[in-house]
Design an enzyme around this catalytic site. Structure first.
Site, PDB file in Angstrom:
ATOM      1  N   ARG A   1       1.009  -1.356   0.083  1.00 29.77           N
ATOM      2  CA  ARG A   1      -0.106   0.035  -0.117  1.00 29.77           C
ATOM      3  C   ARG A   1       0.789   1.387   0.074  1.00 29.77           C
ATOM      4  NH1 ARG A   1      -3.472  -3.743   1.861  1.00 29.77           N
ATOM      5  NH2 ARG A   1      -1.425  -4.562   2.581  1.00 29.77           N
ATOM      6  N   THR A   2       1.895   1.481   0.980  1.00 30.56           N
ATOM      7  CA  THR A   2       2.783   2.701   0.940  1.00 30.56           C
ATOM      8  C   THR A   2       3.262   2.738  -0.487  1.00 30.56           C
ATOM      9  OG1 THR A   2       2.775   2.304   3.245  1.00 30.56           O
ATOM     10  CG2 THR A   2       4.219   4.055   2.491  1.00 30.56           C
TER      11      THR A   2
ATOM     12  N   LYS B   1      28.050  -3.673  -3.231  1.00 31.86           N
ATOM     13  CA  LYS B   1      29.462  -3.582  -3.329  1.00 31.86           C
ATOM     14  C   LYS B   1      30.157  -2.635  -2.280  1.00 31.86           C
ATOM     15  CE  LYS B   1      28.593  -2.740  -8.243  1.00 31.86           C
ATOM     16  NZ  LYS B   1      28.503  -1.585  -9.399  1.00 31.86           N
TER      17      LYS B   1
ATOM     18  N   ARG C   1      11.486   3.479   2.911  1.00 36.09           N
ATOM     19  CA  ARG C   1      11.276   2.737   3.856  1.00 36.09           C
ATOM     20  C   ARG C   1      12.292   1.686   4.119  1.00 36.09           C
ATOM     21  NH1 ARG C   1       5.836  -1.157   4.294  1.00 36.09           N
ATOM     22  NH2 ARG C   1       4.933   0.893   4.906  1.00 36.09           N
TER      23      ARG C   1
ATOM     24  N   HIS D   1       5.800   5.917  11.105  1.00 33.03           N
ATOM     25  CA  HIS D   1       5.178   5.801  10.039  1.00 33.03           C
ATOM     26  C   HIS D   1       4.308   7.124   9.723  1.00 33.03           C
ATOM     27  CE1 HIS D   1       3.836   4.310   6.388  1.00 33.03           C
ATOM     28  NE2 HIS D   1       3.449   2.989   6.621  1.00 33.03           N
TER      29      HIS D   1
HETATM   30  C1  NCD Z   1       1.680  -0.709   8.281  1.00 29.73           C
HETATM   31  C2  NCD Z   1       3.208  -0.726   8.091  1.00 29.73           C
HETATM   32  O1  NCD Z   1       3.861  -1.047   7.148  1.00 29.73           O
HETATM   33  O2  NCD Z   1       3.600  -0.546   9.054  1.00 29.73           O
HETATM   34  N1  NCD Z   1       1.405  -1.072   6.845  1.00 29.73           N
HETATM   35  C3  NCD Z   1       1.101  -0.174   5.987  1.00 29.73           C
HETATM   36  O3  NCD Z   1       2.219   0.782   5.815  1.00 29.73           O
HETATM   37  N2  NCD Z   1      -0.033   0.070   5.408  1.00 29.73           N
HETATM   38  C4  NCD Z   1       1.092  -1.761   8.806  1.00 29.73           C
HETATM   39  C5  NCD Z   1       1.502  -3.252   9.236  1.00 29.73           C
HETATM   40  O4  NCD Z   1       2.379  -3.511   8.186  1.00 29.73           O
HETATM   41  O5  NCD Z   1       0.887  -3.841   9.889  1.00 29.73           O
END
Ligand code: NCD
Length: 332
Positions: free
Chosen positions: A57-58, A86, A107, A140
């Site tokens: 999703r993100t 490397k 991320r 997040h």
């Molecule tokens: C969340 C995450 O990655 O922290 N997911 C997301 O970004 N929608 C929550 C999760 O993975 O449980």
């Protein structure tokens, strides 16, 4: 330019502006002409999506939020295909990305890297904004933004988030979404938080310290059924097994921390059920048909909120608000 490394990036004014902008974007994007208008706002900008931890999703909502505004994207999702194998340092990799793009969305499985990337930007001649799209167990912030937007929309005709009782349930110890959302609650009046988890997955001391220092009212409980009737919203989370260090998840039973028909019957008729997704067994799929289930809308809100964030970073917010206010691209 501003970085979004953690929830400190937002105050109440900024949150309200972003919510308003997300709604404007949603309305403008409803027509083909509106979508074309949005797409010509930032076609000279490029973004790098650097996601070395799994994401559906993100990643997709960021990618598509970029495309909504005409921003072109490149991506690395597997550190195995970057020069880090490397032996290139993290800092050198980030500096390299910044040579080609105008924004880095990242991320990582470990905390602290988005902060390191942002700190690096202050030392180089061509800094670009860094957006944290999830930093290990830590934060997040863009998820918290879309969660706030979903809560605000859900409580639109009840005076918004101020004064609401909001439950958060599941693996609260290792869930970064709960940490970030809890922190944003300091910008709302008279909110009461109810943390629902088994002892092994209670919130960590840093969240308690934050809530105490900001005088946010909260309780912690292991008994969902005692608190369900009083909640205006419940934010459900899954077991974060990827953060196991010694197989802890296997020893914890989360089955009493889930939503199904019995729980629906105990909830307020206008309560809101949220989940950052992906879900495990903590929300039964038959709950999806209940009007209180908000998580699929929450997911889509994520894209609009990320468009709003990108438009703000690149100073296109006024053009969108004006198009919306003047009703330029409305359906007849
Ligand atoms: C969340 C995450 O990655 O922290 N997911 C997301 O970004 N929608 C929550 C999760 O993975 O449980």
């Amino acid at each position: 330019m501003f970085h979004v490394v953690d929830t400190e990036a937002f105050d109440r004014k900024r949150l309200d502006q972003l919510c308003e902008l997300a709604t404007a974007v949603r309305r403008v994007a409803k027509t083909a002409e509106g979508s074309r208008f949005l797409q010509q706002l930032l076609p000279t900008r490029r973004a790098m999506l650097y996601f070395t931890q799994p994401s559906t999703r993100t990643f997709l909502s960021m990618n598509n939020a970029c495309h909504v505004l005409g921003i072109r994207t490149s991506e690395i999702r597997d550190p195995e295909v970057s020069s880090e194998v490397k032996g290139e340092t993290f800092e050198d990799s980030i500096r390299t990305f910044s040579s080609y793009v105008d924004l880095i969305v990242m991320r990582t499985p470990e905390p602290g890297y988005a902060a390191r990337a942002a700190a690096l930007m202050d030392t180089i001649p061509r800094p670009v904004p860094i957006i944290n799209a999830g930093s290990g167990r830590d934060q997040h912030p863009t998820q918290a933004l879309l969660d706030i937007y979903t809560l605000e929309r859900s409580f639109e005709d009840r005076g918004g988030i101020d004064g609401r009782t909001i439950g958060m349930m599941g693996d609260l110890k290792r869930g970064r979404t709960v940490r970030s959302l809890s922190r944003l609650m300091c910008h709302y009046e008279d909110v009461r938080l109810v943390y629902i988890a088994p002892p092994a997955f209670e919130i960590e001391p840093d969240i308690r310290a934050f809530l105490d220092s900001h005088e946010i009212a909260y309780v912690e409980t292991g008994r969902l059924h005692e608190v369900l009737p009083e909640l205006d919203a419940i934010y459900v989370t899954r077991m974060q097994s990827e953060h196991d260090t010694a197989g802890e998840s296997a020893n914890v039973d989360l089955s009493d921390f889930s939503i199904d028909e019995r729980e629906l019957a105990q909830m307020k008729p206008d309560a809101v059920i949220m989940h950052p997704l992906p879900r495990g067994r903590e929300i039964h799929p038959r709950v999806d048909a209940d009007p209180r289930a908000m998580y699929w809308r929450q997911e889509r809100n994520g894209m609009w909120m990320r468009v709003a964030l990108l438009a703000t970073i690149f100073d296109s917010q006024d053009a969108i608000l004006e198009a919306d206010t003047r009703g330029l691209y409305r359906e007849d």
